[in-house]
Structure formats: structure tokens, C-alpha cells
Design an enzyme around this catalytic site. Structure first.
Site, PDB file in Angstrom:
ATOM      1  N   GLY A  50       0.800  -1.220   0.000  1.00  0.00           N
ATOM      2  CA  GLY A  50       0.000   0.000   0.000  1.00  0.00           C
ATOM      3  C   GLY A  50       0.831   1.269   0.000  1.00  0.00           C
ATOM      4  CB  CYS A  51       4.233   2.127   0.876  1.00  0.00           C
ATOM      5  SG  CYS A  51       3.815   2.296   2.599  1.00  0.00           S
ATOM      6  CD  GLN A  52       3.891   7.199  -5.346  1.00  0.00           C
ATOM      7  OE1 GLN A  52       3.575   7.982  -4.454  1.00  0.00           O
ATOM      8  NE2 GLN A  52       3.950   7.559  -6.603  1.00  0.00           N
ATOM      9  CB  SER A  53       8.388   4.795  -1.182  1.00  0.00           C
ATOM     10  OG  SER A  53       7.999   6.088  -1.513  1.00  0.00           O
TER      11      SER A  53
END
Length: 140
Positions: A50-53
Site C-alpha cells: 500500500g506504499c508507493q515507495s
């Protein structure tokens, strides 16, 4: 130190800055001081979904308290996880599970993040609490 006391410290620290540019710089500095996760834990299973990074978090239970280490490939995200680790590190699983995270709203963090980073923040909190739930079952 309790989770609430640590959160209040963070609120006080963020209130010292005039604008969000200074607060972002502070978060970047916090990220630089983050105890780096051992490379052996930089695995797909430790990436927060769920994190872009890319954000890796590892947790271990020691003396009925959870010790977290983390890293990220993005400097702002690394600062965000550093703040969360500071709050939840070396705490009892039950205290982490029961912890309120209103301090994030009080420092204005979520409203100053892009929607994808804000979603990542929520995913980070969720994952740290999931570790706490898993370790809570191991404590007698």
C-alpha cells in the site's frame, strides 16, 4: 516512556517549525537517524503493501516489547516510518494495539501528504499494529 508521552514530544517538536518546508526537512533528518534494518530483512515479505515507495519493516519481540527496524527508498517516507517507529518501538504489543494515532492529525502530517503517501502512512500504521497483534498472542 509511554506511547502518549512520545506522541506529545513529537507534537511539541513539530509545533516549533514555522512552515511545512521546515517540517519536511525535520522528517528527512529523522529518517537519516533511523536505525537501519539489516539487509537480511529487506525481503518482499517485509515490504509494507500500500506504499508507493518501498518500505521495509522488521519486528522482534524482546522482553515482551517489540523492537522495530525499518528503511525506505524515499527520504520523506523514511522520515514518516522513523516517526512511527519512534512512537511504537520498545513498547508492549497491547499498548501498540490500543494506541491512538491522533498525533498525526495534530501535527498536520496527513493533510500535507499526497494521497498516495497518506495511504502509505495508513498502511504503515496498520502493519505495525498487525505485528503487535501477532506478538500479543505469544505473550503469556
Amino acid at each position: 516512556m509511554t506511547i502518549e508521552a512520545i506522541q506529545n514530544e513529537i507534537i511539541d517538536e513539530f509545533s516549533m517549525f514555522e512552515d511545512w518546508e521546515e517540517r519536511y526537512q525535520y522528517m528527512i533528518d529523522l529518517g537519516k537517524d533511523l536505525p537501519i534494518i539489516n539487509d537480511q530483512y529487506k525481503t518482499e515479505s517485509n515490504i509494507i503493501k500500500g506504499c508507493q515507495s518501498k518500505v521495509w519493516v522488521h519486528a522482534e519481540l524482546n522482553d515482551d516489547k517489540i523492537e522495530f527496524t525499518a528503511d525506505s527508498d524515499a527520504i520523506i517516507t523514511k522520515g514518516i516510518i522513523a516517526i512511527l517507529i519512534r512512537v511504537f518501538n520498545d513498547q508492549h504489543p497491547k499498548d501498540i494495539i490500543d494506541a491512538n494515532t491522533d498525533f498525526i492529525d495534530k501535527i498536520g502530517l496527513k493533510e500535507h501528504l499526497s494521497p498516495t503517501r497518506a495511504n502509505g502512512l495508513v498502511s504503515m500504521i496498520k502493519q505495525l499494529k498487525l505485528y503487535a497483534i501477532a506478538y500479543q498472542t505469544q505473550i503469556k
